[in-house]
Write an enzyme that holds these catalytic residues in place. Sequence first.
Site, PDB file in Angstrom:
ATOM      1  N   ASN A   7       0.871  -1.176   0.000  1.00 54.54           N
ATOM      2  CA  ASN A   7       0.000   0.000   0.000  1.00 54.54           C
ATOM      3  C   ASN A   7       0.907   1.225   0.000  1.00 54.54           C
ATOM      4  O   ASN A   7       1.507   1.568   1.017  1.00 54.54           O
ATOM      5  CB  ASN A   7      -0.890  -0.034   1.250  1.00 54.54           C
ATOM      6  CG  ASN A   7      -1.833   1.147   1.323  1.00 54.54           C
ATOM      7  OD1 ASN A   7      -1.772   2.059   0.497  1.00 54.54           O
ATOM      8  ND2 ASN A   7      -2.702   1.136   2.304  1.00 54.54           N
ATOM      9  N   ARG A  91      -2.589  -2.120  -3.462  1.00 56.12           N
ATOM     10  CA  ARG A  91      -3.787  -1.317  -3.265  1.00 56.12           C
ATOM     11  C   ARG A  91      -3.726  -0.132  -4.236  1.00 56.12           C
ATOM     12  O   ARG A  91      -2.724   0.580  -4.283  1.00 56.12           O
ATOM     13  CB  ARG A  91      -3.822  -0.789  -1.837  1.00 56.12           C
ATOM     14  CG  ARG A  91      -4.990   0.133  -1.648  1.00 56.12           C
ATOM     15  CD  ARG A  91      -4.908   0.889  -0.370  1.00 56.12           C
ATOM     16  NE  ARG A  91      -6.084   1.725  -0.245  1.00 56.12           N
ATOM     17  CZ  ARG A  91      -6.106   2.867   0.411  1.00 56.12           C
ATOM     18  NH1 ARG A  91      -5.029   3.293   1.020  1.00 56.12           N
ATOM     19  NH2 ARG A  91      -7.204   3.570   0.483  1.00 56.12           N
ATOM     20  N   HIS A 180     -13.007   3.040   0.053  1.00 56.14           N
ATOM     21  CA  HIS A 180     -12.985   2.041   1.139  1.00 56.14           C
ATOM     22  C   HIS A 180     -13.633   0.724   0.701  1.00 56.14           C
ATOM     23  O   HIS A 180     -14.069  -0.056   1.538  1.00 56.14           O
ATOM     24  CB  HIS A 180     -13.748   2.527   2.390  1.00 56.14           C
ATOM     25  CG  HIS A 180     -13.123   3.682   3.112  1.00 56.14           C
ATOM     26  ND1 HIS A 180     -13.874   4.680   3.674  1.00 56.14           N
ATOM     27  CD2 HIS A 180     -11.841   3.979   3.391  1.00 56.14           C
ATOM     28  CE1 HIS A 180     -13.081   5.565   4.260  1.00 56.14           C
ATOM     29  NE2 HIS A 180     -11.831   5.161   4.100  1.00 56.14           N
ATOM     30  N   GLY A 210     -13.174   5.705  10.280  1.00 56.46           N
ATOM     31  CA  GLY A 210     -11.773   5.937  10.670  1.00 56.46           C
ATOM     32  C   GLY A 210     -11.518   7.422  10.554  1.00 56.46           C
ATOM     33  O   GLY A 210     -12.437   8.225  10.735  1.00 56.46           O
ATOM     34  N   GLY A 212     -10.793   8.810   7.735  1.00 54.21           N
ATOM     35  CA  GLY A 212     -11.753   8.956   6.634  1.00 54.21           C
ATOM     36  C   GLY A 212     -12.906   8.031   6.979  1.00 54.21           C
ATOM     37  O   GLY A 212     -12.681   6.995   7.594  1.00 54.21           O
ATOM     38  N   ARG A 241     -12.152  16.162   7.259  1.00 51.71           N
ATOM     39  CA  ARG A 241     -12.929  16.464   6.043  1.00 51.71           C
ATOM     40  C   ARG A 241     -14.356  16.853   6.403  1.00 51.71           C
ATOM     41  O   ARG A 241     -14.954  16.245   7.289  1.00 51.71           O
ATOM     42  CB  ARG A 241     -12.974  15.252   5.110  1.00 51.71           C
ATOM     43  CG  ARG A 241     -11.654  14.967   4.451  1.00 51.71           C
ATOM     44  CD  ARG A 241     -11.739  13.734   3.561  1.00 51.71           C
ATOM     45  NE  ARG A 241     -10.516  12.965   3.691  1.00 51.71           N
ATOM     46  CZ  ARG A 241     -10.418  11.663   3.478  1.00 51.71           C
ATOM     47  NH1 ARG A 241     -11.475  10.966   3.105  1.00 51.71           N
ATOM     48  NH2 ARG A 241      -9.268  11.053   3.639  1.00 51.71           N
ATOM     49  N   ASP A 283      -8.686  13.547  16.341  1.00 47.89           N
ATOM     50  CA  ASP A 283      -8.645  12.224  16.961  1.00 47.89           C
ATOM     51  C   ASP A 283      -9.794  12.090  17.964  1.00 47.89           C
ATOM     52  O   ASP A 283      -9.914  12.885  18.900  1.00 47.89           O
ATOM     53  CB  ASP A 283      -7.289  12.027  17.654  1.00 47.89           C
ATOM     54  CG  ASP A 283      -7.085  10.574  18.036  1.00 47.89           C
ATOM     55  OD1 ASP A 283      -7.965   9.993  18.712  1.00 47.89           O
ATOM     56  OD2 ASP A 283      -6.054  10.004  17.656  1.00 47.89           O
ATOM     57  N   GLY A 331     -10.843   2.558  12.764  1.00 48.87           N
ATOM     58  CA  GLY A 331     -10.389   3.129  14.043  1.00 48.87           C
ATOM     59  C   GLY A 331     -11.491   3.474  15.028  1.00 48.87           C
ATOM     60  O   GLY A 331     -11.515   2.983  16.153  1.00 48.87           O
ATOM     61  N   GLU A 384      -8.004  -4.962   5.279  1.00 47.30           N
ATOM     62  CA  GLU A 384      -7.891  -4.711   3.837  1.00 47.30           C
ATOM     63  C   GLU A 384      -6.738  -5.508   3.230  1.00 47.30           C
ATOM     64  O   GLU A 384      -6.834  -5.977   2.099  1.00 47.30           O
ATOM     65  CB  GLU A 384      -7.700  -3.202   3.597  1.00 47.30           C
ATOM     66  CG  GLU A 384      -8.994  -2.428   3.813  1.00 47.30           C
ATOM     67  CD  GLU A 384      -8.789  -0.960   4.126  1.00 47.30           C
ATOM     68  OE1 GLU A 384      -8.424  -0.641   5.275  1.00 47.30           O
ATOM     69  OE2 GLU A 384      -8.993  -0.123   3.236  1.00 47.30           O
TER      70      GLU A 384
HETATM   71  P1  ADP Z   1      -7.309   5.827   8.753  1.00 48.11           P
HETATM   72  O1  ADP Z   1      -6.895   4.435   8.331  1.00 48.11           O
HETATM   73  O2  ADP Z   1      -8.468   6.389   7.985  1.00 48.11           O
HETATM   74  O3  ADP Z   1      -6.192   6.807   8.938  1.00 48.11           O
HETATM   75  P2  ADP Z   1      -8.113   4.532  11.221  1.00 48.11           P
HETATM   76  O4  ADP Z   1      -9.129   3.582  10.737  1.00 48.11           O
HETATM   77  O5  ADP Z   1      -6.811   4.016  11.688  1.00 48.11           O
HETATM   78  O6  ADP Z   1      -7.909   5.729  10.209  1.00 48.11           O
HETATM   79  O7  ADP Z   1      -8.774   5.369  12.403  1.00 48.11           O
HETATM   80  C1  ADP Z   1      -8.046   6.352  13.075  1.00 48.11           C
HETATM   81  C2  ADP Z   1      -8.945   7.032  14.077  1.00 48.11           C
HETATM   82  O8  ADP Z   1      -9.491   6.060  14.980  1.00 48.11           O
HETATM   83  C3  ADP Z   1      -8.177   7.989  14.959  1.00 48.11           C
HETATM   84  O9  ADP Z   1      -8.179   9.270  14.423  1.00 48.11           O
HETATM   85  C4  ADP Z   1      -8.971   7.965  16.233  1.00 48.11           C
HETATM   86  O10 ADP Z   1      -9.844   9.069  16.221  1.00 48.11           O
HETATM   87  C5  ADP Z   1      -9.808   6.710  16.189  1.00 48.11           C
HETATM   88  N1  ADP Z   1      -9.544   5.859  17.354  1.00 48.11           N
HETATM   89  C6  ADP Z   1      -8.549   4.965  17.520  1.00 48.11           C
HETATM   90  N2  ADP Z   1      -8.629   4.400  18.749  1.00 48.11           N
HETATM   91  C7  ADP Z   1      -9.700   4.947  19.361  1.00 48.11           C
HETATM   92  C8  ADP Z   1     -10.325   4.788  20.643  1.00 48.11           C
HETATM   93  N3  ADP Z   1      -9.830   3.945  21.545  1.00 48.11           N
HETATM   94  N4  ADP Z   1     -11.420   5.537  20.919  1.00 48.11           N
HETATM   95  C9  ADP Z   1     -11.916   6.399  20.021  1.00 48.11           C
HETATM   96  N5  ADP Z   1     -11.379   6.591  18.818  1.00 48.11           N
HETATM   97  C10 ADP Z   1     -10.290   5.882  18.472  1.00 48.11           C
END
Ligand code: ADP
Length: 397
Positions: A7, A91, A180, A210, A212, A241, A283, A331, A384
């Site tokens: 990726n 990817r 996605h 996440g 995104g 976004r 976050d 996430g 993925e």
């Molecule tokens: P991407 O792959 O789109 O960059 P992810 O799927 O890894 O993103 O998601 C990242 C987001 O997940 C972080 O910005 C955070 O806000 C959220 N996140 C991760 N752990 C936690 C948690 N324990 N509680 C709440 N949100 C979380």
Amino acid sequence: MDILVINCGSSSLKYQLIDMEGEKVLAKGLVERIGIEGSRIKHEPINAEKVVIEEPIQDHKKALKMVVEAIVSKEHGVIESMNQITAVGHRVVHGGEDFSKSVIITDKVMEALEKNIELAPLHNPPNITGIEACKAIMPDVPMVAVFDTAFHQTIPEENYIYAIPYEYYEKYKIRRYGFHGTSHKYVAFRTAEILGRDLKDLNIVTCHLGNGASITAIKSGVSIDTSMGFTPLEGLAMGTRSGNIDPAIIPFLMKKENMSCDEVNDVLNKESGVLGVSGISSDFRDLEDEAAKGNKRAQLALNLFANRVKKYIAAYIAELGRVDAIVFTAGVGENSPLIRKMVCDGLNFIGVSIDNELNDVKGKERIISSEDSKVKVLIVPTNEELMIARETMELVK
Ligand code: ADP
């Protein structure tokens, strides 16, 4: 059969080597800051300590060479020689209307990828660079492109055409593509397995939340609508976004703030979403902490986010006509009991009910709906890389 999954971003490269017998990850890692000072590779082999090697990595070809060296190295390698890599799965973000499935990469495919750069100017060029670097290092290994957009090519016309003059679709291919796709597809498959049902018999709403975020309506295993559009900016509010806004805000802002197209595009992509609303962070962990301490704008950002997720789910249930399962992934979807609860409590009226104890979990695959819920609610951690490896194996087998 060992498959290498790549990726490639503009300055980073993530990889996994997967033994398809048992679908075991033999090694995974990340090359960071390619072409920038401080470049390094973080390599995590199965059954051994993680290693970090810092050295100048001027381009993606060098990055890939280091990946292969790490994988076959005596100290922290997991296979003996590069020849054990049967195929590489890449990817690729945007396949446009050219690809509704993963494909073996040929010269013709490369031409089509080049053509689609116009649709994904930030993402497709590094994906292409990654493929070219791989070809240079492993010229005889078959390679497969797996597209983020492919799964959504089944969306019917009325859901992908925008209500603007039709000629812009004909001239510029402006339409909904959705993103996605690999994640939505993986969690839908997995949901059918967990529920012990045939995917063909299920109507599912998958929520990839996440940084995104997008939501997809899946009927009989096929995507019929998704919240991201021509670009990944449409739909939900996200980390940075905006998601949906009144399009008239754009020219208004450009006039009032004397902004260029690129500037306003940057604001909507990088300074908006829950970051823009809260003024604190993109976050969700930070937002949840601050909201718990009484910060009103952090709470507003969470409310706005959860409410929009709820509205999309309800709209997609209307499109599907019936829903069997709602699935949370990525996430936030996997790790935030609070967001899941805020969303699901708002859906009580259609018989969605979650068990608070079951919901009190992070990153675990499980059913969290209560016994009496009319709709199953699940957490399915996305994978993925595994999906890319599976599709690669299918094509090269
Ligand atoms: P991407 O792959 O789109 O960059 P992810 O799927 O890894 O993103 O998601 C990242 C987001 O997940 C972080 O910005 C955070 O806000 C959220 N996140 C991760 N752990 C936690 C948690 N324990 N509680 C709440 N949100 C979380």
